[in-house]
Design a protein around this motif. Sequence first.
Motif, short mmCIF file in Angstrom:
data_model
loop_
_atom_site.label_atom_id
_atom_site.label_comp_id
_atom_site.label_asym_id
_atom_site.label_seq_id
_atom_site.Cartn_x
_atom_site.Cartn_y
_atom_site.Cartn_z
N ARG A 1 1.10 -1.17 -0.11
CA ARG A 1 -0.33 0.06 -0.27
C ARG A 1 0.41 1.02 0.25
O ARG A 1 0.63 2.15 -0.47
CB ARG A 1 -1.02 0.04 1.22
N GLY A 2 2.06 1.37 0.84
CA GLY A 2 2.83 2.41 1.04
C GLY A 2 3.09 3.03 -0.50
O GLY A 2 3.58 3.77 -0.87
N ILE A 3 3.79 2.35 -1.41
CA ILE A 3 4.00 2.34 -2.66
C ILE A 3 3.15 1.94 -4.17
O ILE A 3 2.98 2.27 -5.21
CB ILE A 3 5.34 2.09 -3.28
N GLY A 4 2.22 0.94 -3.34
CA GLY A 4 0.80 1.49 -4.74
C GLY A 4 1.16 -0.25 -5.61
O GLY A 4 0.88 0.51 -6.18
N ALA A 5 2.46 -0.60 -5.35
CA ALA A 5 2.07 -1.94 -5.78
C ALA A 5 2.26 -3.28 -5.52
O ALA A 5 2.36 -3.23 -4.55
CB ALA A 5 3.77 -1.23 -6.95
N HIS A 6 2.52 -3.90 -6.56
CA HIS A 6 2.43 -5.55 -6.32
C HIS A 6 4.02 -5.66 -6.26
O HIS A 6 4.83 -5.38 -6.97
CB HIS A 6 1.85 -6.24 -7.30
N ALA A 7 3.94 -6.22 -4.98
CA ALA A 7 5.32 -6.77 -5.12
C ALA A 7 5.39 -8.61 -4.52
O ALA A 7 4.24 -9.31 -4.94
CB ALA A 7 6.03 -6.72 -3.67
N SER A 8 6.69 -9.45 -5.96
CA SER A 8 6.02 -10.98 -6.04
C SER A 8 7.72 -11.35 -5.75
O SER A 8 8.95 -10.66 -5.25
CB SER A 8 6.26 -11.49 -7.53
N VAL A 9 7.78 -12.67 -5.34
CA VAL A 9 8.59 -13.50 -4.90
C VAL A 9 8.45 -14.50 -5.47
O VAL A 9 7.68 -15.35 -5.14
CB VAL A 9 8.73 -13.37 -3.23
N GLU A 10 9.52 -14.58 -6.12
CA GLU A 10 9.28 -15.93 -7.18
C GLU A 10 10.32 -16.86 -7.58
O GLU A 10 12.04 -16.78 -7.70
CB GLU A 10 8.58 -15.78 -8.80
N PRO A 11 10.64 -18.14 -7.60
CA PRO A 11 11.84 -18.95 -8.09
C PRO A 11 12.56 -19.21 -9.42
O PRO A 11 11.72 -18.75 -10.57
CB PRO A 11 11.81 -20.61 -7.84
N ASP A 12 13.90 -18.59 -9.39
CA ASP A 12 14.43 -18.57 -10.73
C ASP A 12 14.47 -19.20 -10.92
O ASP A 12 15.14 -20.32 -10.98
CB ASP A 12 15.44 -17.96 -9.83
N VAL A 13 13.95 -19.81 -12.27
CA VAL A 13 14.00 -20.87 -13.44
C VAL A 13 15.09 -21.75 -13.21
O VAL A 13 15.76 -23.03 -13.97
CB VAL A 13 12.75 -21.16 -14.31
N HIS A 14 15.94 -21.02 -13.35
CA HIS A 14 17.75 -21.52 -14.32
C HIS A 14 18.50 -21.78 -12.80
O HIS A 14 19.24 -22.52 -13.18
CB HIS A 14 18.13 -20.30 -14.85
N VAL A 15 17.95 -21.05 -11.45
CA VAL A 15 19.17 -20.93 -10.64
C VAL A 15 18.41 -22.12 -9.63
O VAL A 15 17.61 -21.00 -8.29
CB VAL A 15 19.28 -20.08 -10.15
N PRO A 16 18.36 -23.19 -9.38
CA PRO A 16 17.77 -23.75 -8.41
C PRO A 16 18.23 -23.18 -6.47
O PRO A 16 19.42 -23.09 -6.24
CB PRO A 16 18.33 -25.15 -7.99
N GLY A 17 16.87 -22.93 -5.90
CA GLY A 17 17.11 -22.64 -4.37
C GLY A 17 17.72 -20.90 -4.43
O GLY A 17 17.61 -20.34 -3.45
N ALA A 18 17.99 -20.15 -6.11
CA ALA A 18 17.11 -18.53 -5.60
C ALA A 18 16.41 -17.97 -6.10
O ALA A 18 15.27 -18.80 -6.76
CB ALA A 18 18.85 -18.51 -6.92
N TYR A 19 16.25 -17.38 -6.05
CA TYR A 19 14.51 -16.05 -5.98
C TYR A 19 15.21 -14.89 -6.51
O TYR A 19 16.01 -14.28 -6.22
CB TYR A 19 13.17 -16.17 -4.36
N VAL A 20 13.51 -13.98 -6.97
CA VAL A 20 13.51 -13.28 -7.36
C VAL A 20 12.40 -11.99 -7.23
O VAL A 20 11.32 -12.64 -6.88
CB VAL A 20 13.56 -13.09 -8.85
N LEU A 21 12.88 -10.97 -6.85
CA LEU A 21 12.06 -9.89 -6.40
C LEU A 21 11.46 -8.57 -7.40
O LEU A 21 12.27 -8.92 -7.67
CB LEU A 21 12.58 -9.31 -4.84
N SER A 22 10.64 -8.60 -7.28
CA SER A 22 9.90 -8.11 -8.31
C SER A 22 7.97 -6.62 -7.81
O SER A 22 8.16 -7.62 -6.96
CB SER A 22 9.10 -8.67 -10.33
#
Length: 262
Positions: free
Chosen positions: A14-35
């Motif tokens: 709500r503070g920035i008025g946008a959605h954040a997501s965390v999803e697995p990096d399909v190329h690096v097992p055990g890694a995640y991407v914050l968008s």
Amino acid sequence: MSAHDRARTTRYLRGIGAHASVEPDVHVPGAYVLSIAGAEQSHVDLADPAHVFYAYLRRVANVVDLIASAGSPIRALHLGAGALTLARYIAATRPGSVQAAVELERELLDFVLEQLPLAPGTDLTLHLGDARWELPAVAEQGPFEVIVLDIFSGPEAPGHIAHPDFYREAAGLLSPRGALLVNIGDDPPLTLVRSQLRAMRSAFDEVAVLAEPDMFTARFPGNIVAIGLRAPWPEEWTAALPAAGPHPTRLARGVDLDPLAG
């Protein structure tokens, strides 16, 4: 369910008025991407926190590696927490390090720590607030060998942070051998990069930059890592930083930096 097993997770900030997501990096097992708002912001390798994926952040980590050898604890301050990628790197490569991070968006910080928890034993104090106005609160945890500023993106920047007075205040929190490392994301003609290099030169004895060679033409968007030192430039860094990559990496300082600093 462990963080390693989670699928894509989203939250509305709500503070920035946008959605954040965390999803697995399909190329690096055990890694995640914050968008945030669909744009990638951070990459975290929970399986190997010493793995730094983004090129600009790897260049920052390379400077950290020259300030203190692996295994030597340091004091580090992160202004702009993101997914705490570099804090995780320091904790993994330099156990016993004392760190602090300042983040303006509480919802983002809560979301990151919920989805991507810190490794046990990480000594990290979190501060909620503005990067500049929180400097007095974090000063008692210093002096710092490393201060990382990672909040600039695009030609617009908070005026009270993109200011010579801020850099002088930050310089005062560094140890004699410490460095301020600033990630500056900018678009042609790199107006923000130029203004920040001038501001840093007013506060530090030495200022240098690391970037892909094309960035020095000011014709491409991208990231430049600026280095501010209170002490004289360590000559061994001149060859070590470009050699450390990611390749190609160019280092500029002194008169070689004048065209970019304007």
